[in-house]
Design a protein around this motif. Structure first.
Motif, PDB file in Angstrom:
ATOM      1  N   LEU A 251      -5.684   4.140  12.822  1.00  0.00           N
ATOM      2  CA  LEU A 251      -4.819   3.912  13.976  1.00  0.00           C
ATOM      3  C   LEU A 251      -5.315   2.746  14.821  1.00  0.00           C
ATOM      4  CD1 LEU A 251      -4.094   7.599  14.999  1.00  0.00           C
ATOM      5  CD2 LEU A 251      -2.371   5.902  14.375  1.00  0.00           C
ATOM      6  N   GLN A 252      -6.620   2.519  14.832  1.00  0.00           N
ATOM      7  CA  GLN A 252      -7.165   1.365  15.531  1.00  0.00           C
ATOM      8  C   GLN A 252      -6.882   0.075  14.760  1.00  0.00           C
ATOM      9  OE1 GLN A 252     -11.325   2.155  16.095  1.00  0.00           O
ATOM     10  NE2 GLN A 252     -10.984   3.873  17.480  1.00  0.00           N
ATOM     11  N   LEU A 253      -6.888   0.164  13.444  1.00  0.00           N
ATOM     12  CA  LEU A 253      -6.635  -1.012  12.610  1.00  0.00           C
ATOM     13  C   LEU A 253      -5.155  -1.399  12.634  1.00  0.00           C
ATOM     14  CD1 LEU A 253      -7.849  -2.996  10.454  1.00  0.00           C
ATOM     15  CD2 LEU A 253      -7.070  -1.339   8.735  1.00  0.00           C
ATOM     16  N   VAL A 254      -4.294  -0.409  12.427  1.00  0.00           N
ATOM     17  CA  VAL A 254      -2.848  -0.615  12.453  1.00  0.00           C
ATOM     18  C   VAL A 254      -2.285   0.267  13.563  1.00  0.00           C
ATOM     19  CG1 VAL A 254      -0.681  -0.520  11.160  1.00  0.00           C
ATOM     20  CG2 VAL A 254      -2.823  -1.051   9.963  1.00  0.00           C
ATOM     21  N   PRO A 255      -1.912  -0.285  14.698  1.00  0.00           N
ATOM     22  CA  PRO A 255      -1.447   0.531  15.823  1.00  0.00           C
ATOM     23  C   PRO A 255      -0.195   1.326  15.457  1.00  0.00           C
ATOM     24  CG  PRO A 255      -1.754  -1.767  16.477  1.00  0.00           C
ATOM     25  CD  PRO A 255      -1.894  -1.724  15.001  1.00  0.00           C
ATOM     26  N   PRO A 256       0.044   2.440  16.149  1.00  0.00           N
ATOM     27  CA  PRO A 256       1.236   3.245  15.866  1.00  0.00           C
ATOM     28  C   PRO A 256       2.542   2.524  16.171  1.00  0.00           C
ATOM     29  CG  PRO A 256       0.074   4.070  17.814  1.00  0.00           C
ATOM     30  CD  PRO A 256      -0.813   3.074  17.162  1.00  0.00           C
ATOM     31  N   THR A 257       2.489   1.433  16.932  1.00  0.00           N
ATOM     32  CA  THR A 257       3.691   0.640  17.165  1.00  0.00           C
ATOM     33  C   THR A 257       4.028  -0.253  15.974  1.00  0.00           C
ATOM     34  OG1 THR A 257       2.333  -1.039  18.267  1.00  0.00           O
ATOM     35  CG2 THR A 257       3.387   0.607  19.660  1.00  0.00           C
ATOM     36  N   ILE A 258       3.076  -0.392  15.031  1.00  0.00           N
ATOM     37  CA  ILE A 258       3.275  -1.236  13.849  1.00  0.00           C
ATOM     38  C   ILE A 258       3.626  -0.393  12.632  1.00  0.00           C
ATOM     39  CG2 ILE A 258       2.186  -2.896  12.293  1.00  0.00           C
ATOM     40  CD1 ILE A 258       2.767  -4.022  15.026  1.00  0.00           C
ATOM     41  N   GLY A 259       2.978   0.754  12.481  1.00  0.00           N
ATOM     42  CA  GLY A 259       3.200   1.583  11.303  1.00  0.00           C
ATOM     43  C   GLY A 259       3.122   3.060  11.614  1.00  0.00           C
ATOM     44  N   THR A 260       3.526   3.857  10.652  1.00  0.00           N
ATOM     45  CA  THR A 260       3.400   5.311  10.750  1.00  0.00           C
ATOM     46  C   THR A 260       2.301   5.767   9.797  1.00  0.00           C
ATOM     47  OG1 THR A 260       5.152   5.616   9.099  1.00  0.00           O
ATOM     48  CG2 THR A 260       5.799   5.622  11.420  1.00  0.00           C
ATOM     49  N   HIS A 261       1.532   6.752  10.212  1.00  0.00           N
ATOM     50  CA  HIS A 261       0.326   7.141   9.516  1.00  0.00           C
ATOM     51  C   HIS A 261       0.364   8.612   9.095  1.00  0.00           C
ATOM     52  CE1 HIS A 261      -0.498   3.771  12.166  1.00  0.00           C
ATOM     53  NE2 HIS A 261      -1.626   3.500  11.541  1.00  0.00           N
ATOM     54  N   ARG A 262      -0.299   8.899   7.979  1.00  0.00           N
ATOM     55  CA  ARG A 262      -0.548  10.283   7.605  1.00  0.00           C
ATOM     56  C   ARG A 262      -1.867  10.320   6.842  1.00  0.00           C
ATOM     57  NH1 ARG A 262       3.351   8.733   3.718  1.00  0.00           N
ATOM     58  NH2 ARG A 262       2.695   9.111   1.545  1.00  0.00           N
ATOM     59  N   PRO A 263      -2.687  11.353   7.058  1.00  0.00           N
ATOM     60  CA  PRO A 263      -3.996  11.404   6.402  1.00  0.00           C
ATOM     61  C   PRO A 263      -3.857  11.622   4.896  1.00  0.00           C
ATOM     62  CG  PRO A 263      -3.556  13.439   7.596  1.00  0.00           C
ATOM     63  CD  PRO A 263      -2.444  12.501   7.950  1.00  0.00           C
ATOM     64  N   ASP A 264      -4.781  11.037   4.157  1.00  0.00           N
ATOM     65  CA  ASP A 264      -4.886  11.245   2.713  1.00  0.00           C
ATOM     66  C   ASP A 264      -6.307  11.716   2.437  1.00  0.00           C
ATOM     67  OD1 ASP A 264      -4.190  11.266   0.031  1.00  0.00           O
ATOM     68  OD2 ASP A 264      -4.814   9.198  -0.290  1.00  0.00           O
ATOM     69  N   GLY A 265      -6.580  12.942   2.822  1.00  0.00           N
ATOM     70  CA  GLY A 265      -7.951  13.431   2.764  1.00  0.00           C
ATOM     71  C   GLY A 265      -8.706  13.025   4.017  1.00  0.00           C
ATOM     72  N   PRO A 266      -9.981  13.362   4.106  1.00  0.00           N
ATOM     73  CA  PRO A 266     -10.744  13.091   5.332  1.00  0.00           C
ATOM     74  C   PRO A 266     -11.122  11.621   5.519  1.00  0.00           C
ATOM     75  CG  PRO A 266     -12.155  14.097   3.670  1.00  0.00           C
ATOM     76  CD  PRO A 266     -10.771  14.138   3.125  1.00  0.00           C
ATOM     77  N   ASP A 267     -11.109  10.825   4.443  1.00  0.00           N
ATOM     78  CA  ASP A 267     -11.635   9.463   4.526  1.00  0.00           C
ATOM     79  C   ASP A 267     -10.620   8.384   4.174  1.00  0.00           C
ATOM     80  OD1 ASP A 267     -14.222  10.432   5.181  1.00  0.00           O
ATOM     81  OD2 ASP A 267     -14.556  10.872   3.055  1.00  0.00           O
ATOM     82  N   ALA A 268      -9.351   8.715   4.119  1.00  0.00           N
ATOM     83  CA  ALA A 268      -8.335   7.715   3.778  1.00  0.00           C
ATOM     84  C   ALA A 268      -7.035   8.038   4.523  1.00  0.00           C
ATOM     85  CB  ALA A 268      -8.091   7.665   2.282  1.00  0.00           C
ATOM     86  N   THR A 269      -6.196   7.014   4.680  1.00  0.00           N
ATOM     87  CA  THR A 269      -4.943   7.158   5.411  1.00  0.00           C
ATOM     88  C   THR A 269      -3.843   6.383   4.701  1.00  0.00           C
ATOM     89  OG1 THR A 269      -6.175   7.305   7.504  1.00  0.00           O
ATOM     90  CG2 THR A 269      -3.811   6.866   7.655  1.00  0.00           C
TER      91      THR A 269
END
Length: 320
Positions: A251-269
């Motif tokens: 979320l710090q790398l790609v802000p929520p205003t730029i993309g939508t995020h969902r976790p892919d395990g504890p160490d990937a998104t």
């Protein structure tokens, strides 16, 4: 048990938030008895607050028109100075929390005497807001009116102009205002379609409150709804990438205003990002500066490989 003074302030805040409350609703919100509410209402009236009531079991309490006041003493010039400062903070985000500044401005304007409110409206007409080239102007009065509707949860007839310039009218249930970049978005439920929608606040041309207070059940995350609209509804191309970072760092790398995020395990998104072309999306990925995997579509993956190859060869390398 909270003190009497704090309870009276809480009661005033509730009365200012909606057009009308029943005694039972106020008692439930404040966790006191109906008798305590009636006693506190009487106390506020003694202090000069114009609180009106309707008789009968279904009657309610409301603040009288033009009688709202804050437990803060400001003279006319001080009130105007604070209002102008809060308006600037709300529009510019200079304090880092434009929602808080807008809420404070809303409360202040509700408590201004009529003559001061009229002076503030006259100042609105004289002010000129210089916008960026990509930013459409929104009148502070309209922003404040939308915020008022959100606070009151009051069903509204919304006149709106779409991206293509088409004028539409629809009934909506207001929920929140969201600021992202240099724009404000109005989050509301479309009554006819039964769907949550986001509207660019600068495209709202008129609002007509209906006086009907609605109960917002199971509301969405307004910031996430706006982000999804920006990534999917505005851009013709959408890509899906996987970054080897936990959700908070992604979320710090790609802000929520730029993309939508969902976790892919504890160490990937997994991140979905919208763009105008496959090449522009590839340029954005190169600027992130982290190892990543383009899951889809293939034209973005090929554009990223092509640009990487050009950079490599342009800096003295052979075939990568």
């Amino acid at each position: 048990m909270i003190g009497t003074s704090a309870r009276l302030l809480r009661l005033l805040s509730l009365l200012a938030a909606r057009p009308s409350w029943t005694c039972g609703e106020l008692a439930g919100r404040m966790e006191v008895t109906d008798r305590t509410v009636r006693r506190d209402i009487a106390k506020l009236r003694e202090l000069g607050y114009g609180i009106e009531s309707d008789p009968g079991p279904f009657g309610g309490y409301r603040l009288g028109q033009g009688t709202r006041a804050l437990p803060l003493i400001l003279d006319e010039e001080e009130s105007l100075a604070v209002a102008v400062a809060l308006r600037e903070a709300a529009l510019s985000g200079i304090l880092g929390s434009d929602q808080a500044a807008l809420s404070a401005l809303l409360k202040l304007q509700q408590g201004l005497p009529r003559r001061i409110a009229d002076r503030l409206s006259a100042m609105d007409a004289a002010f000129v807001h210089t916008s960026r080239s990509d930013e459409r102007h929104i009148a502070p009065g309209m922003l404040l009116e939308l915020a008022t509707l959100c606070r009151r949860s009051e069903r509204t007839r919304l006149s709106y102009r779409t991206l293509g310039g088409k004028a539409t009218v629809r009934d909506v249930d207001p929920y929140r205002l969201v600021r992202t970049g240099h724009r404000w978005y109005f989050v509301a439920r479309d009554v006819t379609k039964g769907e949550w929608r986001t509207f660019r606040a600068d495209r709202v041309t008129q609002v007509q409150p209906t006086g009907q207070v609605v109960d917002i059940a199971d509301p969405p995350d307004p910031a996430l709804l706006v982000a999804r609209g920006l990534t999917k509804g505005v851009y013709p191309h959408t890509m899906t990438i996987r970054v080897p970072l936990p959700m908070d760092r992604a979320l710090q790398l790609v802000p929520p205003t730029i993309g939508t995020h969902r976790p892919d395990g504890p160490d990937a998104t997994i991140v979905e990002i919208g763009g105008s072309t496959a090449d522009s999306l590839a340029r954005y990925l190169l600027g992130l500066g982290v190892p990543l995997q383009v899951l889809s579509p293939d034209d973005v993956r090929q554009a990223l490989l092509r640009r990487t190859r050009e950079l490599y060869e342009g800096n003295g390398g052979g075939q990568p």
